[in-house]
Design a protein around this motif. Structure first.
Motif, PDB file in Angstrom:
ATOM      1  N   VAL A  27       0.811  -1.210   0.000  1.00 30.75           N
ATOM      2  CA  VAL A  27       0.000   0.000   0.000  1.00 30.75           C
ATOM      3  C   VAL A  27       0.848   1.266   0.000  1.00 30.75           C
ATOM      4  CG1 VAL A  27      -1.971  -1.120   1.073  1.00 30.75           C
ATOM      5  CG2 VAL A  27      -0.252   0.001   2.521  1.00 30.75           C
ATOM      6  N   MET A  28       0.222   2.361  -0.404  1.00 30.23           N
ATOM      7  CA  MET A  28       0.893   3.642  -0.569  1.00 30.23           C
ATOM      8  C   MET A  28       1.533   4.144   0.721  1.00 30.23           C
ATOM      9  SD  MET A  28       1.559   5.862  -2.960  1.00 30.23           S
ATOM     10  CE  MET A  28       0.305   5.616  -4.227  1.00 30.23           C
ATOM     11  N   SER A  29       0.847   3.953   1.851  1.00 28.68           N
ATOM     12  CA  SER A  29       1.385   4.447   3.112  1.00 28.68           C
ATOM     13  C   SER A  29       2.738   3.821   3.432  1.00 28.68           C
ATOM     14  CB  SER A  29       0.410   4.192   4.258  1.00 28.68           C
ATOM     15  OG  SER A  29       0.168   2.806   4.412  1.00 28.68           O
ATOM     16  N   LEU A  30       2.907   2.528   3.112  1.00 26.50           N
ATOM     17  CA  LEU A  30       4.176   1.860   3.369  1.00 26.50           C
ATOM     18  C   LEU A  30       5.265   2.366   2.428  1.00 26.50           C
ATOM     19  CD1 LEU A  30       3.029  -1.820   4.002  1.00 26.50           C
ATOM     20  CD2 LEU A  30       3.574  -0.042   5.678  1.00 26.50           C
ATOM     21  N   ALA A  31       4.916   2.587   1.165  1.00 23.31           N
ATOM     22  CA  ALA A  31       5.898   3.119   0.223  1.00 23.31           C
ATOM     23  C   ALA A  31       6.372   4.496   0.662  1.00 23.31           C
ATOM     24  CB  ALA A  31       5.298   3.187  -1.180  1.00 23.31           C
ATOM     25  N   CYS A  32       5.433   5.354   1.043  1.00 26.60           N
ATOM     26  CA  CYS A  32       5.800   6.713   1.465  1.00 26.60           C
ATOM     27  C   CYS A  32       6.607   6.689   2.758  1.00 26.60           C
ATOM     28  CB  CYS A  32       4.548   7.569   1.619  1.00 26.60           C
ATOM     29  SG  CYS A  32       3.745   7.949   0.050  1.00 26.60           S
ATOM     30  N   LYS A  33       6.274   5.750   3.651  1.00 25.27           N
ATOM     31  CA  LYS A  33       7.051   5.599   4.883  1.00 25.27           C
ATOM     32  C   LYS A  33       8.490   5.210   4.570  1.00 25.27           C
ATOM     33  CE  LYS A  33       7.152   1.773   6.862  1.00 25.27           C
ATOM     34  NZ  LYS A  33       8.006   0.550   6.910  1.00 25.27           N
ATOM     35  N   ASP A  34       8.682   4.270   3.651  1.00 23.16           N
ATOM     36  CA  ASP A  34      10.029   3.821   3.310  1.00 23.16           C
ATOM     37  C   ASP A  34      10.832   4.933   2.631  1.00 23.16           C
ATOM     38  OD1 ASP A  34       9.309   1.425   4.366  1.00 23.16           O
ATOM     39  OD2 ASP A  34       9.179   0.351   2.462  1.00 23.16           O
ATOM     40  N   ILE A  35      10.186   5.713   1.777  1.00 20.19           N
ATOM     41  CA  ILE A  35      10.872   6.843   1.148  1.00 20.19           C
ATOM     42  C   ILE A  35      11.279   7.869   2.198  1.00 20.19           C
ATOM     43  CG2 ILE A  35      10.581   8.789  -0.429  1.00 20.19           C
ATOM     44  CD1 ILE A  35       8.725   6.898  -2.084  1.00 20.19           C
ATOM     45  N   ARG A  36      10.381   8.137   3.141  1.00 17.53           N
ATOM     46  CA  ARG A  36      10.701   9.088   4.216  1.00 17.53           C
ATOM     47  C   ARG A  36      11.900   8.610   5.029  1.00 17.53           C
ATOM     48  NH1 ARG A  36       9.741   8.937   9.419  1.00 17.53           N
ATOM     49  NH2 ARG A  36       8.185   7.262   9.268  1.00 17.53           N
ATOM     50  N   LEU A  37      11.894   7.337   5.418  1.00 13.67           N
ATOM     51  CA  LEU A  37      13.014   6.796   6.188  1.00 13.67           C
ATOM     52  C   LEU A  37      14.320   6.889   5.403  1.00 13.67           C
ATOM     53  CD1 LEU A  37      11.386   3.596   7.766  1.00 13.67           C
ATOM     54  CD2 LEU A  37      11.849   5.786   8.888  1.00 13.67           C
ATOM     55  N   THR A  38      14.247   6.627   4.105  1.00 12.89           N
ATOM     56  CA  THR A  38      15.440   6.713   3.255  1.00 12.89           C
ATOM     57  C   THR A  38      16.001   8.122   3.237  1.00 12.89           C
ATOM     58  OG1 THR A  38      14.705   4.904   1.828  1.00 12.89           O
ATOM     59  CG2 THR A  38      16.300   6.455   0.897  1.00 12.89           C
TER      60      THR A  38
END
Length: 304
Positions: free
Chosen positions: A232-243
């Motif tokens: 889901v989108m929330s997980l993708a955006c979370k991973d980008i933020r962490l990166t």
């Protein structure tokens, strides 16, 4: 081995199922008890709290959405720290924040327990088949202890060294995939807008130097209108933020990741948290007036 497993979502449930099938004794917990029904039918034991899941376990595994949930499950009231014993190993399968992992690992050490960060990749279908890939960081001895557990869930098991290194590799693989996904979408849009059949354009990409795992796996999801609904989108955006947060601390510039992240975050604002992450490509389709999928075609955009 005696295992505690916490977090029975789309990835957690199939991973836990494979652990049961491999003969491990499993005690499970999730905030939604109904998610455990199938596992209990297979022989798992229900725990009333994370602490209870950890009691007597040789290995405790957590598979959760993100850092906040991990902190609560580990250090909150009724958390794993209240139940885990000396000599046990905590395996965090979450794509987590390195500082959170290190902080919680220090608390685990006070209990005499070891910590490994072991984020996973490969998607839901591979999770069911026991063919995911796992990236481990942490002490070598702890890794060897849990290796039979990881082998029961994964086809490929990597150990990269110190605690946090598994998470770094997972972030790398994810942001490379996200950048590839945006580039793939742009290429398909470019060709379709010119009048080339979308399917033929995708096959050309997959038969050229531009081929990638993303093209092979996600091109069809874009054209079908599925848009990777299993991630889901929330997980993708979370991973980008962490990166990007970690890159900032390291003094790195990642312009392609930043641009791709902007597309994903704008798609989240447009379509919501729980849509498939490749809805980022839908955003580009709609902005360019081109349909690559049934969904956008139904909206009246031209395509082929």
């Amino acid at each position: 081995m005696r295992l505690g497993f916490i977090g029975l979502g789309t990835m957690g449930t199939p991973m836990a199922t494979n652990l049961l099938k491999a003969g491990h004794a499993l005690r499970v917990f999730d905030i939604d008890r109904s998610r455990a029904d199938a596992l209990i039918a297979l022989g798992a034991e229900w725990a009333e709290s994370p602490a209870e899941a950890a009691q007597g376990a040789e290995v405790v595994l957590t598979s959760l959405p993100g850092p906040a949930q991990v902190e609560e499950v580990i250090a909150g009231e009724g958390g794993v720290l209240e139940g885990i014993g000396a000599g046990a190993v905590w395996v965090d399968l979450t794509t987590n924040e390195i500082e959170v992992i290190r902080t919680l690992a220090a608390l685990m050490a006070e209990k005499g327990a070891e910590t490994l960060d072991v984020p996973v990749t490969g998607g839901v279908l591979n999770a069911h088949a026991g063919k995911i890939t796992v990236f481990a960081g942490g002490p070598e001895a702890a890794f060897e202890t849990v290796r039979p557990v990881l082998d029961a869930m994964a086809a490929e098991v990597f150990h990269f060294g110190a605690l946090g290194s598994g998470t770094v590799i997972k972030l790398v693989t994810n942001f490379v995939a996200f950048v590839n996904a945006v580039a793939l979408g742009e290429g398909m849009i470019f060709a379709t807008k010119y009048g080339i059949d979308t399917g033929h354009a995708l096959e050309a990409i997959k038969s050229s130097y531009a081929d990638s795992f993303v093209a092979q796996t996600d091109g069809g999801k874009i054209m079908s209108g599925d848009y990777a609904s299993d991630f889901v989108m929330s997980l993708a955006c979370k991973d980008i933020r962490l990166t990007l947060e970690l890159a900032g601390k390291m003094g790195l510039e990642l312009p392609a990741t930043e641009l791709s992240g902007r597309v994903f975050n704008e798609a989240r604002e447009s379509y919501g948290e729980n849509v498939g992450c490749l809805q980022a490509i839908r955003l580009l389709e709609e902005r360019n007036g081109v349909a690559l999928s049934r969904l956008t075609a139904a909206a009246g955009l031209p395509g082929s």
